[in-house]
Design an enzyme around this catalytic site. Structure first.
Site, PDB file in Angstrom:
ATOM      1  N   ASP A  63      -3.319   1.136  10.137  1.00  0.00           N
ATOM      2  CA  ASP A  63      -4.489   1.990  10.407  1.00  0.00           C
ATOM      3  C   ASP A  63      -4.889   1.892  11.869  1.00  0.00           C
ATOM      4  O   ASP A  63      -5.321   2.875  12.460  1.00  0.00           O
ATOM      5  CB  ASP A  63      -5.662   1.581   9.516  1.00  0.00           C
ATOM      6  CG  ASP A  63      -5.564   2.284   8.176  1.00  0.00           C
ATOM      7  OD1 ASP A  63      -4.743   1.864   7.350  1.00  0.00           O
ATOM      8  OD2 ASP A  63      -6.279   3.295   7.992  1.00  0.00           O
ATOM      9  N   CYS A  78       0.827  -1.206   0.000  1.00  0.00           N
ATOM     10  CA  CYS A  78       0.000   0.000   0.000  1.00  0.00           C
ATOM     11  C   CYS A  78       0.862   1.257   0.000  1.00  0.00           C
ATOM     12  O   CYS A  78       1.998   1.239  -0.502  1.00  0.00           O
ATOM     13  CB  CYS A  78      -0.977   0.007   1.167  1.00  0.00           C
ATOM     14  SG  CYS A  78      -2.295   1.234   0.986  1.00  0.00           S
TER      15      CYS A  78
HETATM   16  C1  RUB Z   1      -3.855   3.232   3.583  1.00  0.00           C
HETATM   17  C2  RUB Z   1      -3.155   2.183   4.372  1.00  0.00           C
HETATM   18  C3  RUB Z   1      -1.849   2.578   4.992  1.00  0.00           C
HETATM   19  C4  RUB Z   1      -2.137   2.994   6.441  1.00  0.00           C
HETATM   20  C5  RUB Z   1      -0.924   3.633   7.068  1.00  0.00           C
HETATM   21  O1  RUB Z   1      -5.160   2.851   3.228  1.00  0.00           O
HETATM   22  O2  RUB Z   1      -3.633   1.092   4.584  1.00  0.00           O
HETATM   23  O3  RUB Z   1      -0.969   1.492   5.010  1.00  0.00           O
HETATM   24  O4  RUB Z   1      -3.209   3.925   6.471  1.00  0.00           O
HETATM   25  O5  RUB Z   1      -0.615   4.833   6.393  1.00  0.00           O
HETATM   26  P1  RUB Z   1      -6.068   3.855   2.382  1.00  0.00           P
HETATM   27  P2  RUB Z   1       0.230   5.992   7.136  1.00  0.00           P
HETATM   28  O6  RUB Z   1      -5.349   4.146   1.111  1.00  0.00           O
HETATM   29  O7  RUB Z   1      -7.340   3.098   2.182  1.00  0.00           O
HETATM   30  O8  RUB Z   1      -6.281   5.096   3.234  1.00  0.00           O
HETATM   31  O9  RUB Z   1       1.506   5.372   7.538  1.00  0.00           O
HETATM   32  O10 RUB Z   1       0.372   7.050   6.089  1.00  0.00           O
HETATM   33  O11 RUB Z   1      -0.586   6.440   8.299  1.00  0.00           O
END
Ligand code: RUB
Length: 325
Positions: free
Chosen positions: A201, A132
């Site tokens: 998350d 991701c």
């Molecule tokens: C984003 C996702 C990221 C986490 C952590 O999902 O799963 O791995 O949110 O991100 P989406 P961060 O694209 O559905 O929002 O480290 O930037 O908090």
């Protein structure tokens, strides 16, 4: 009525123009500051009512990321204290903007500290897989690069929204050699991988990590290949309600993200399921890198206790209980 800017921000989170748990949390805090700056009431109770409505508007944009709820709670809690002291609407506005700024600053500081801790784990010659588009995972990798470490990254494309492409672009722009692969190629490459680094998350009280759909599959494959899995997560991604056994709601996204409506309509009897996140159990994670330090996932409860000022005590009949400060 909500100010236009606030509605745009809430729509931005809902439509994923603003995305990733850290960014969502900071945007939510910003949303309450927007409310404060646009409010003109001189009645403190009316101000609090409007703040509550803005809170709900933002809270209902995306259900999974606890950073959203925690950012809102952080600001609201501080403003409610000022309200309780009997102060006027101007003081409440000021408290809202101040708390919002504080949250955003501490979030950025947390990410910086996590990058420093995380970069230490990366060695010359490493091949790292990420999934991701996590700003925290990217910060760890770019910090390691800044320190002169020589490593390569495999970025999973992350269907259906392809956030892996964003990750690949960001890493390449930082001068890190990166290969973009389809999600189902993860097991094919895993034997060559040294570490998996992902974001989060939600971290639950028992150390499970909720992250983009597919993360648990990557962790499972990593475990099979004896590859270490690191998760970068700020303390505001730890969910206090999971202490009570509450489950984390997994967001179900629209079917059109998987298949355009025109195509689906020609496939009678086919239904699409599109969960946005999954749960990786603590046993599949080697360490969670927080701004407070690097912890085994099983120590997640300690982060929650410190974050919320809980301690272990005894009730009147000598049973062990968790007490609030
Ligand atoms: C984003 C996702 C990221 C986490 C952590 O999902 O799963 O791995 O949110 O991100 P989406 P961060 O694209 O559905 O929002 O480290 O930037 O908090």
């Amino acid at each position: 009525m909500y100010p236009k800017e606030l509605i745009e921000l809430a729509d931005g989170i809902k439509s994923m123009r603003i995305r990733g748990a850290a960014e969502i949390g900071r945007a939510a805090a910003e949303g309450l500051a927007i409310y404060a700056n646009s409010s003109t009431t001189s009645d403190p109770d009316a101000y609090m009512e409007g703040l509550g409505e803005a809170y709900l508007l933002l809270l209902n944009t995306r259900p999974t990321a606890v950073s959203l709820a925690n950012a809102l709670r952080y600001v609201q809690h501080r403003v409610a204290k000022v309200h309780k002291e009997g102060q006027g609407a101007d003081a409440l506005r000021e408290a809202t903007v101040k708390a919002s700024k504080e949250f955003k600053r501490s979030s950025m500081e947390a990410v910086k500290r996590i990058s420093d801790f995380g970069a230490k784990r990366i060695r010359n010659g490493d091949l790292i897989m990420t999934h991701c588009n996590s700003s925290v995972a990217i910060s760890i990798l770019t910090e390691a690069k800044r320190q002169g470490k020589d490593f390569k990254v495999i970025a999973n494309e992350t269907r259906p929204r392809f956030q892996g492409r964003l990750t690949a672009k960001a890493l390449a722009a930082a001068g890190i050699p990166v290969t973009l692969i389809i999600d189902s190629a993860a097991r094919y490459f895993m034997p060559k991988v040294d570490k998996v680094v992902v974001g989060s998350d939600v971290v639950t009280s028992n150390g499970a990590v909720v992250n983009k759909i597919g993360t648990s599959q990557i962790a499972l494959v990593a475990k099979e290949a004896r590859v270490r899995v690191y998760v970068g997560a700020e303390s505001y991604k730890f969910s206090p309600s999971t202490v009570l056994g509450e489950l984390v709601e997994i967001e179900e996204r629209p079917p059109e993200e998987v298949l355009p409506n025109e195509e689906l309509s020609g496939m009678e009897g086919v239904r699409i399921a599109n969960p946005a996140f999954d749960v990786t159990p603590a046993e599949m994670i080697d360490a969670i890198i927080t701004e407070r330090g690097v912890i085994p996932p099983q120590a997640a409860i300690l982060v929650l206790m410190e974050e919320y000022g809980w301690s272990i005590g005894e009730d009147t009949v000598g049973r062990t209980v968790v007490e609030e400060e």
